[in-house]
Scaffold this motif. Structure first.
Motif, PDB file in Angstrom:
ATOM      1  N   LYS A  49      -8.221   3.160  -5.204  1.00 35.09           N
ATOM      2  CA  LYS A  49      -9.095   2.533  -6.209  1.00 35.09           C
ATOM      3  C   LYS A  49      -8.583   1.140  -6.576  1.00 35.09           C
ATOM      4  CE  LYS A  49     -10.716   6.782  -8.482  1.00 35.09           C
ATOM      5  NZ  LYS A  49     -10.663   7.571  -9.743  1.00 35.09           N
ATOM      6  N   LEU A  50      -7.264   1.045  -6.704  1.00 31.82           N
ATOM      7  CA  LEU A  50      -6.664  -0.244  -7.067  1.00 31.82           C
ATOM      8  C   LEU A  50      -6.911  -1.279  -5.976  1.00 31.82           C
ATOM      9  CD1 LEU A  50      -5.098  -1.234  -9.530  1.00 31.82           C
ATOM     10  CD2 LEU A  50      -2.980  -0.786  -8.291  1.00 31.82           C
ATOM     11  N   PHE A  51      -6.828  -0.863  -4.714  1.00 31.27           N
ATOM     12  CA  PHE A  51      -7.100  -1.766  -3.597  1.00 31.27           C
ATOM     13  C   PHE A  51      -8.539  -2.263  -3.646  1.00 31.27           C
ATOM     14  CE2 PHE A  51      -3.102  -0.903  -1.790  1.00 31.27           C
ATOM     15  CZ  PHE A  51      -2.920  -1.745  -0.700  1.00 31.27           C
ATOM     16  N   GLU A  52      -9.466  -1.375  -3.951  1.00 28.54           N
ATOM     17  CA  GLU A  52     -10.876  -1.759  -4.019  1.00 28.54           C
ATOM     18  C   GLU A  52     -11.117  -2.784  -5.126  1.00 28.54           C
ATOM     19  OE1 GLU A  52     -13.342   1.651  -4.474  1.00 28.54           O
ATOM     20  OE2 GLU A  52     -12.643   2.616  -2.626  1.00 28.54           O
ATOM     21  N   GLY A  78      -0.187   7.854  -5.878  1.00 25.22           N
ATOM     22  CA  GLY A  78      -0.973   8.795  -5.090  1.00 25.22           C
ATOM     23  C   GLY A  78      -2.044   8.037  -4.325  1.00 25.22           C
ATOM     24  N   GLN A  79      -2.528   8.632  -3.267  1.00 24.14           N
ATOM     25  CA  GLN A  79      -3.456   7.937  -2.368  1.00 24.14           C
ATOM     26  C   GLN A  79      -4.771   7.564  -3.046  1.00 24.14           C
ATOM     27  OE1 GLN A  79      -4.232  10.097   1.235  1.00 24.14           O
ATOM     28  NE2 GLN A  79      -5.009   8.310   2.309  1.00 24.14           N
ATOM     29  N   ILE A 135      -8.963  -1.755 -14.072  1.00 21.19           N
ATOM     30  CA  ILE A 135      -7.642  -1.426 -13.518  1.00 21.19           C
ATOM     31  C   ILE A 135      -7.014  -0.276 -14.288  1.00 21.19           C
ATOM     32  CG2 ILE A 135      -5.306  -2.286 -13.159  1.00 21.19           C
ATOM     33  CD1 ILE A 135      -6.591  -5.085 -12.716  1.00 21.19           C
ATOM     34  N   LEU A 136      -7.095  -0.344 -15.614  1.00 22.37           N
ATOM     35  CA  LEU A 136      -6.515   0.714 -16.444  1.00 22.37           C
ATOM     36  C   LEU A 136      -7.152   2.065 -16.134  1.00 22.37           C
ATOM     37  CD1 LEU A 136      -4.653   1.568 -18.775  1.00 22.37           C
ATOM     38  CD2 LEU A 136      -6.529   1.014 -20.350  1.00 22.37           C
ATOM     39  N   ASN A 137      -8.467   2.099 -15.999  1.00 15.00           N
ATOM     40  CA  ASN A 137      -9.171   3.348 -15.693  1.00 15.00           C
ATOM     41  C   ASN A 137      -8.781   3.899 -14.319  1.00 15.00           C
ATOM     42  OD1 ASN A 137     -10.550   3.470 -18.148  1.00 15.00           O
ATOM     43  ND2 ASN A 137     -12.246   2.229 -17.381  1.00 15.00           N
ATOM     44  N   ALA A 138      -8.510   2.987 -13.393  1.00 13.10           N
ATOM     45  CA  ALA A 138      -8.088   3.424 -12.048  1.00 13.10           C
ATOM     46  C   ALA A 138      -6.705   4.057 -12.067  1.00 13.10           C
ATOM     47  CB  ALA A 138      -8.113   2.244 -11.092  1.00 13.10           C
ATOM     48  N   LEU A 139      -5.888   3.647 -13.039  1.00  9.95           N
ATOM     49  CA  LEU A 139      -4.515   4.132 -13.113  1.00  9.95           C
ATOM     50  C   LEU A 139      -4.381   5.398 -13.961  1.00  9.95           C
ATOM     51  CD1 LEU A 139      -2.655   0.735 -13.588  1.00  9.95           C
ATOM     52  CD2 LEU A 139      -2.782   2.114 -11.511  1.00  9.95           C
ATOM     53  N   LYS A 140      -5.423   5.760 -14.687  1.00  9.56           N
ATOM     54  CA  LYS A 140      -5.353   6.935 -15.562  1.00  9.56           C
ATOM     55  C   LYS A 140      -5.274   8.226 -14.744  1.00  9.56           C
ATOM     56  CE  LYS A 140      -7.721   4.956 -19.571  1.00  9.56           C
ATOM     57  NZ  LYS A 140      -8.917   5.019 -20.437  1.00  9.56           N
ATOM     58  N   ALA A 187       0.832  -1.207   0.000  1.00 11.33           N
ATOM     59  CA  ALA A 187       0.000   0.000   0.000  1.00 11.33           C
ATOM     60  C   ALA A 187       0.864   1.253   0.000  1.00 11.33           C
ATOM     61  CB  ALA A 187      -0.923  -0.001   1.220  1.00 11.33           C
ATOM     62  N   LYS A 188       1.894   1.263   0.806  1.00 18.49           N
ATOM     63  CA  LYS A 188       2.788   2.422   0.873  1.00 18.49           C
ATOM     64  C   LYS A 188       3.540   2.616  -0.439  1.00 18.49           C
ATOM     65  CE  LYS A 188       3.495   2.271   5.889  1.00 18.49           C
ATOM     66  NZ  LYS A 188       4.454   2.006   6.985  1.00 18.49           N
ATOM     67  N   GLN A 189       3.996   1.499  -1.030  1.00 18.66           N
ATOM     68  CA  GLN A 189       4.705   1.584  -2.315  1.00 18.66           C
ATOM     69  C   GLN A 189       3.794   2.153  -3.405  1.00 18.66           C
ATOM     70  OE1 GLN A 189       5.904  -2.583  -2.634  1.00 18.66           O
ATOM     71  NE2 GLN A 189       8.040  -2.016  -2.356  1.00 18.66           N
ATOM     72  N   LEU A 190       2.550   1.637  -3.446  1.00 19.87           N
ATOM     73  CA  LEU A 190       1.617   2.081  -4.483  1.00 19.87           C
ATOM     74  C   LEU A 190       1.193   3.529  -4.289  1.00 19.87           C
ATOM     75  CD1 LEU A 190      -0.558  -1.133  -4.814  1.00 19.87           C
ATOM     76  CD2 LEU A 190       1.045  -0.232  -6.496  1.00 19.87           C
ATOM     77  N   GLU A 191       0.995   3.932  -3.032  1.00 20.58           N
ATOM     78  CA  GLU A 191       0.628   5.326  -2.757  1.00 20.58           C
ATOM     79  C   GLU A 191       1.735   6.275  -3.185  1.00 20.58           C
ATOM     80  OE1 GLU A 191      -0.562   5.909   1.274  1.00 20.58           O
ATOM     81  OE2 GLU A 191      -2.296   4.571   1.122  1.00 20.58           O
TER      82      GLU A 191
END
Length: 289
Positions: free
Chosen positions: A127-130, A121-122, A284-289, A113-117
């Motif tokens: 969104k990715l976690f969800e 960004g938080q 997933i792609l939309n969450a990363l945009k 979680a810390k790496q991804l944030e």
């Protein structure tokens, strides 16, 4: 709690404990390196992360990393015997091993979680976690600059977003994902896929197929050839560039902990292993945009 079967590991554990084998374990500075050298070949690419005193006198608790998981195992003080089984608190009716495994999984999730944030960004990380739930712990991160360049492209070469797929033409789940990939391309015009051919050693024809596809210079014919290879056999060709590319791809996987297929590399170097449906890919792609 019912214990139906005593495993070999538990019997060995009982032998060590109840015969008074060994004394209190002391962790030395080079213990991790020493144990890695001893049991590394048995772990199938796994890594010894740390060694601690165990709840039982005479045993070390060893935390190993295998694939995307951290697992507790045990060795005796002299590091002569490895025990893969559970330590159970009889009075408390608790598996201390399972509790430790759950603690390690929680720590791994928090670390991811810390790496991804930090990278996303938080908001986007949330969104990715969800979307992924527990699968979030299996995420790997790669530097997109290290991704091999000689790929097989599907979609518009000028698309804004690129998804890389580490794939083997003889892998059943790669073949399934190949179809899902084409569904994504029908629904989204701002994404392209770049296939990194990664023949697994136990698929005897996969390397020949991969090299043959990579020997084809024309992009359109290359995709057609890969499509055919996903369905069955193709006429085999050899070329130096194809052999070098396969070698480079396998090295890339080794350096980044990618050992299986398919592995999907999303923007920002987010690697998610395993098959997924087209709707999940788009989510997933939309969450990363």
């Amino acid at each position: 709690m019912k214990i139906k079967n005593l495993s070999l590991g538990f019997l060995l554990f009982a032998f060590l404990v109840f015969t008074g084998y060994g004394s209190e374990c002391e962790v030395e500075k080079d213990s991790v390196k020493k144990l890695q050298n001893k049991i590394g070949p048995m772990l199938g690419g796994g890594k010894v992360l740390e060694i601690n005193k165990s709840p039982v006198e005479g045993l070390f608790e060893v935390i190993i990393e295998v694939g995307d998981r951290m697992i507790p195992i045990y060795v005796d003080c002299d590091m002569k015997y490895l025990i893969s089984g559970e330590i159970i608190d009889i009075e408390g009716k608790r598996s201390l091993t399972k509790e430790k495994a759950m603690e390690l999984a929680k720590n791994m999730a928090e670390k991811k979680a810390k790496q991804l944030e930090k990278i996303l960004g938080q908001e986007r990380a949330g969104k990715l976690f969800e979307i992924l739930g527990p699968r979030i712990t299996s995420i790997k991160l790669v530097d997109v600059k290290d991704i091999p360049g000689n790929t097989v492209r599907y979609g518009n070469k000028n698309a804004k977003y690129t998804i890389y797929v580490v794939s083997d033409p003889d892998c059943p789940y790669c073949r399934k994902f190949h179809k899902e990939m084409k569904e994504v391309l029908k629904k989204a015009k701002d994404v392209k896929f770049e296939i990194i051919l990664f023949p697994l050693a136990f698929h005897k024809d996969a390397k020949k197929k991969a090299i043959t596809v990579l020997c084809e210079k024309d992009p359109k014919k290359r995709t057609e050839l890969l499509d055919k290879s996903m369905k069955g056999s193709i006429p085999v060709k050899k070329c130096e560039e194809g052999e070098k590319t396969v070698k480079d791809n396998l090295k890339f996987g080794e350096l980044n902990g990618i050992r299986g297929t398919p592995a999907i590399i999303f923007p920002k170097g987010i690697v998610i292993s395993g098959y997924m449906k087209s709707d999940k890919v788009l989510e997933i792609l939309n969450a990363l945009k």
